[in-house]
Scaffold this motif. Sequence first.
Motif, PDB file in Angstrom:
ATOM      1  N   PRO A  29       0.827  -1.221   0.000  1.00  0.00           N
ATOM      2  CA  PRO A  29       0.000   0.000   0.000  1.00  0.00           C
ATOM      3  C   PRO A  29       0.854   1.261   0.000  1.00  0.00           C
ATOM      4  O   PRO A  29       1.791   1.403   0.788  1.00  0.00           O
ATOM      5  CB  PRO A  29      -0.811  -0.132   1.289  1.00  0.00           C
ATOM      6  N   ARG A  30       0.495   2.193  -0.882  1.00  0.00           N
ATOM      7  CA  ARG A  30       1.321   3.378  -1.135  1.00  0.00           C
ATOM      8  C   ARG A  30       1.543   4.207   0.124  1.00  0.00           C
ATOM      9  O   ARG A  30       2.674   4.599   0.430  1.00  0.00           O
ATOM     10  CB  ARG A  30       0.658   4.244  -2.219  1.00  0.00           C
ATOM     11  N   HIS A  31       0.476   4.505   0.853  1.00  0.00           N
ATOM     12  CA  HIS A  31       0.637   5.374   2.021  1.00  0.00           C
ATOM     13  C   HIS A  31       1.429   4.687   3.122  1.00  0.00           C
ATOM     14  O   HIS A  31       2.236   5.324   3.817  1.00  0.00           O
ATOM     15  CB  HIS A  31      -0.729   5.823   2.531  1.00  0.00           C
ATOM     16  N   ALA A  32       1.226   3.392   3.281  1.00  0.00           N
ATOM     17  CA  ALA A  32       1.978   2.657   4.302  1.00  0.00           C
ATOM     18  C   ALA A  32       3.465   2.649   3.978  1.00  0.00           C
ATOM     19  O   ALA A  32       4.309   2.796   4.875  1.00  0.00           O
ATOM     20  CB  ALA A  32       1.453   1.233   4.428  1.00  0.00           C
ATOM     21  N   VAL A  33       3.810   2.479   2.695  1.00  0.00           N
ATOM     22  CA  VAL A  33       5.218   2.489   2.293  1.00  0.00           C
ATOM     23  C   VAL A  33       5.841   3.852   2.568  1.00  0.00           C
ATOM     24  O   VAL A  33       6.929   3.958   3.150  1.00  0.00           O
ATOM     25  CB  VAL A  33       5.351   2.116   0.797  1.00  0.00           C
ATOM     26  N   ARG A  34       5.157   4.909   2.169  1.00  0.00           N
ATOM     27  CA  ARG A  34       5.722   6.243   2.338  1.00  0.00           C
ATOM     28  C   ARG A  34       5.859   6.612   3.819  1.00  0.00           C
ATOM     29  O   ARG A  34       6.876   7.183   4.228  1.00  0.00           O
ATOM     30  CB  ARG A  34       4.868   7.274   1.590  1.00  0.00           C
ATOM     31  N   MET A  35       4.861   6.273   4.615  1.00  0.00           N
ATOM     32  CA  MET A  35       4.964   6.601   6.039  1.00  0.00           C
ATOM     33  C   MET A  35       6.001   5.735   6.739  1.00  0.00           C
ATOM     34  O   MET A  35       6.678   6.196   7.663  1.00  0.00           O
ATOM     35  CB  MET A  35       3.593   6.479   6.708  1.00  0.00           C
ATOM     36  N   THR A  36       6.147   4.482   6.297  1.00  0.00           N
ATOM     37  CA  THR A  36       7.192   3.634   6.866  1.00  0.00           C
ATOM     38  C   THR A  36       8.572   4.205   6.558  1.00  0.00           C
ATOM     39  O   THR A  36       9.455   4.255   7.430  1.00  0.00           O
ATOM     40  CB  THR A  36       7.085   2.205   6.325  1.00  0.00           C
ATOM     41  N   LYS A  37       8.755   4.661   5.322  1.00  0.00           N
ATOM     42  CA  LYS A  37      10.047   5.282   4.993  1.00  0.00           C
ATOM     43  C   LYS A  37      10.290   6.517   5.863  1.00  0.00           C
ATOM     44  O   LYS A  37      11.386   6.713   6.389  1.00  0.00           O
ATOM     45  CB  LYS A  37      10.108   5.672   3.522  1.00  0.00           C
ATOM     46  N   ARG A  38       9.263   7.345   6.043  1.00  0.00           N
ATOM     47  CA  ARG A  38       9.446   8.556   6.827  1.00  0.00           C
ATOM     48  C   ARG A  38       9.814   8.237   8.276  1.00  0.00           C
ATOM     49  O   ARG A  38      10.694   8.859   8.849  1.00  0.00           O
ATOM     50  CB  ARG A  38       8.163   9.409   6.806  1.00  0.00           C
ATOM     51  N   ILE A  39       9.159   7.237   8.870  1.00  0.00           N
ATOM     52  CA  ILE A  39       9.464   6.936  10.262  1.00  0.00           C
ATOM     53  C   ILE A  39      10.862   6.358  10.389  1.00  0.00           C
ATOM     54  O   ILE A  39      11.582   6.622  11.352  1.00  0.00           O
ATOM     55  CB  ILE A  39       8.410   6.006  10.901  1.00  0.00           C
ATOM     56  N   LEU A  40      11.311   5.578   9.405  1.00  0.00           N
ATOM     57  CA  LEU A  40      12.684   5.073   9.419  1.00  0.00           C
ATOM     58  C   LEU A  40      13.687   6.218   9.329  1.00  0.00           C
ATOM     59  O   LEU A  40      14.720   6.216  10.005  1.00  0.00           O
ATOM     60  CB  LEU A  40      12.894   4.091   8.262  1.00  0.00           C
ATOM     61  N   ARG A  41      13.408   7.193   8.480  1.00  0.00           N
ATOM     62  CA  ARG A  41      14.294   8.340   8.330  1.00  0.00           C
ATOM     63  C   ARG A  41      14.309   9.204   9.595  1.00  0.00           C
ATOM     64  O   ARG A  41      15.363   9.608  10.079  1.00  0.00           O
ATOM     65  CB  ARG A  41      13.854   9.185   7.142  1.00  0.00           C
ATOM     66  N   GLU A  42      13.134   9.482  10.114  1.00  0.00           N
ATOM     67  CA  GLU A  42      13.036  10.381  11.257  1.00  0.00           C
ATOM     68  C   GLU A  42      13.575   9.745  12.534  1.00  0.00           C
ATOM     69  O   GLU A  42      14.109  10.439  13.407  1.00  0.00           O
ATOM     70  CB  GLU A  42      11.577  10.806  11.468  1.00  0.00           C
ATOM     71  N   ALA A  43      13.427   8.429  12.663  1.00  0.00           N
ATOM     72  CA  ALA A  43      13.764   7.765  13.919  1.00  0.00           C
ATOM     73  C   ALA A  43      15.222   7.949  14.317  1.00  0.00           C
ATOM     74  O   ALA A  43      15.546   7.987  15.504  1.00  0.00           O
ATOM     75  CB  ALA A  43      13.428   6.279  13.835  1.00  0.00           C
ATOM     76  N   GLY A  44      16.091   8.074  13.337  1.00  0.00           N
ATOM     77  CA  GLY A  44      17.509   8.231  13.643  1.00  0.00           C
ATOM     78  C   GLY A  44      17.840   9.526  14.346  1.00  0.00           C
ATOM     79  O   GLY A  44      18.913   9.644  14.944  1.00  0.00           O
ATOM     80  N   CYS A  45      16.947  10.500  14.279  1.00  0.00           N
ATOM     81  CA  CYS A  45      17.199  11.804  14.901  1.00  0.00           C
ATOM     82  C   CYS A  45      16.256  12.069  16.072  1.00  0.00           C
ATOM     83  O   CYS A  45      16.238  13.172  16.608  1.00  0.00           O
ATOM     84  CB  CYS A  45      17.041  12.911  13.859  1.00  0.00           C
ATOM     85  N   LEU A  46      15.469  11.069  16.462  1.00  0.00           N
ATOM     86  CA  LEU A  46      14.493  11.242  17.529  1.00  0.00           C
ATOM     87  C   LEU A  46      14.841  10.367  18.721  1.00  0.00           C
ATOM     88  O   LEU A  46      15.513   9.346  18.590  1.00  0.00           O
ATOM     89  CB  LEU A  46      13.089  10.863  17.035  1.00  0.00           C
ATOM     90  N   SER A  47      14.347  10.758  19.888  1.00  0.00           N
ATOM     91  CA  SER A  47      14.401   9.861  21.040  1.00  0.00           C
ATOM     92  C   SER A  47      13.385   8.746  20.834  1.00  0.00           C
ATOM     93  O   SER A  47      12.497   8.845  19.966  1.00  0.00           O
ATOM     94  CB  SER A  47      14.069  10.621  22.322  1.00  0.00           C
ATOM     95  N   LEU A  48      13.479   7.687  21.629  1.00  0.00           N
ATOM     96  CA  LEU A  48      12.512   6.598  21.513  1.00  0.00           C
ATOM     97  C   LEU A  48      11.096   7.111  21.744  1.00  0.00           C
ATOM     98  O   LEU A  48      10.168   6.759  20.997  1.00  0.00           O
ATOM     99  CB  LEU A  48      12.845   5.486  22.521  1.00  0.00           C
ATOM    100  N   GLY A  49      10.917   7.956  22.744  1.00  0.00           N
ATOM    101  CA  GLY A  49       9.585   8.480  23.022  1.00  0.00           C
ATOM    102  C   GLY A  49       9.035   9.295  21.864  1.00  0.00           C
ATOM    103  O   GLY A  49       7.860   9.166  21.494  1.00  0.00           O
ATOM    104  N   GLN A  50       9.888  10.127  21.264  1.00  0.00           N
ATOM    105  CA  GLN A  50       9.457  10.925  20.115  1.00  0.00           C
ATOM    106  C   GLN A  50       9.116  10.038  18.922  1.00  0.00           C
ATOM    107  O   GLN A  50       8.135  10.284  18.214  1.00  0.00           O
ATOM    108  CB  GLN A  50      10.551  11.920  19.746  1.00  0.00           C
ATOM    109  N   ALA A  51       9.926   9.003  18.709  1.00  0.00           N
ATOM    110  CA  ALA A  51       9.665   8.082  17.606  1.00  0.00           C
ATOM    111  C   ALA A  51       8.349   7.338  17.816  1.00  0.00           C
ATOM    112  O   ALA A  51       7.587   7.108  16.863  1.00  0.00           O
ATOM    113  CB  ALA A  51      10.812   7.091  17.454  1.00  0.00           C
TER     114      ALA A  51
END
Length: 266
Positions: free
Chosen positions: A209-231
């Motif tokens: 699913p298109r939206h799931a793929v795009r949001m999964t990519k975004r969370i993978l990208r963002e997670a590296g710069c966030l705390s666990l709680g923020q992620a």
Amino acid sequence: MPHVLIETEDHGVVTIRLNDPATRNAISDLPMVDAILDAVLDADRSPDCRVIILTGVGTAFSSGGNIKTLRKGGALQDELPAQTRLNYKRGIQRLPLAFESLEVPVIAAVNGPAIGAGCDLTLMCDVRIAAESAEFAESFVRLGIIPGDGGAWLLPRVVGFSMACEMALTGDNIDAAEAKRIGLVSRVVPDDQLMDTAREVARRIAVNPRHAVRMTKRILREAGCLSLGQALDLSAAYQALAHETGDHAEAIGAMIEKRTPKFTGR
């Protein structure tokens, strides 16, 4: 001659080829930067694009900087150092910022040497697949300069701090097998199988699913710069959106009914 060649394939796969074999696909000059940015941003804006494949025309993925324009008075290096700073910010440094903002996944199909900024361009992508003939080098130090396009930020996040230091401080080339060993690429394939392999991986992503793929990519990208709680907070927000998509309902229904899902991107 266009600086990039764009091909839209089945399953929403867009292939972008760096097309300046005379410079071995150098990416430091403004026309090439603009061409890459236009291509990837147009693809990202399209609801029909599911995956981008980035590769090079000829025998190189990218030689990185155009040596001729690195001389004083060239396109990057101005007589006034303050202007050189702006040349980088308004030129090649737009690439890592743009790639970081993309929602559509990008696969680097590394068809040959990826040197300096060319190596860093592969690091901007999400998946890296190398041909056996590929080579990589974080070679700026050998030219008496530093990674000016984000490589010092990107490389440690991919291969770890110690290996990033070894690559950046020696400037040594590594072959495709070593690149796989250190996690710089996810797989190495014979040269004549590179694009088929990249397309196969792209299609395996694109069927989801298109939206799931795009949001999964975004969370993978963002997670590296966030705390666990923020992620976790961001994940909860994205999950709330995902639960309300028609494709989520279709996936659940298809699984219960033991049939192939038909996703619509809604």
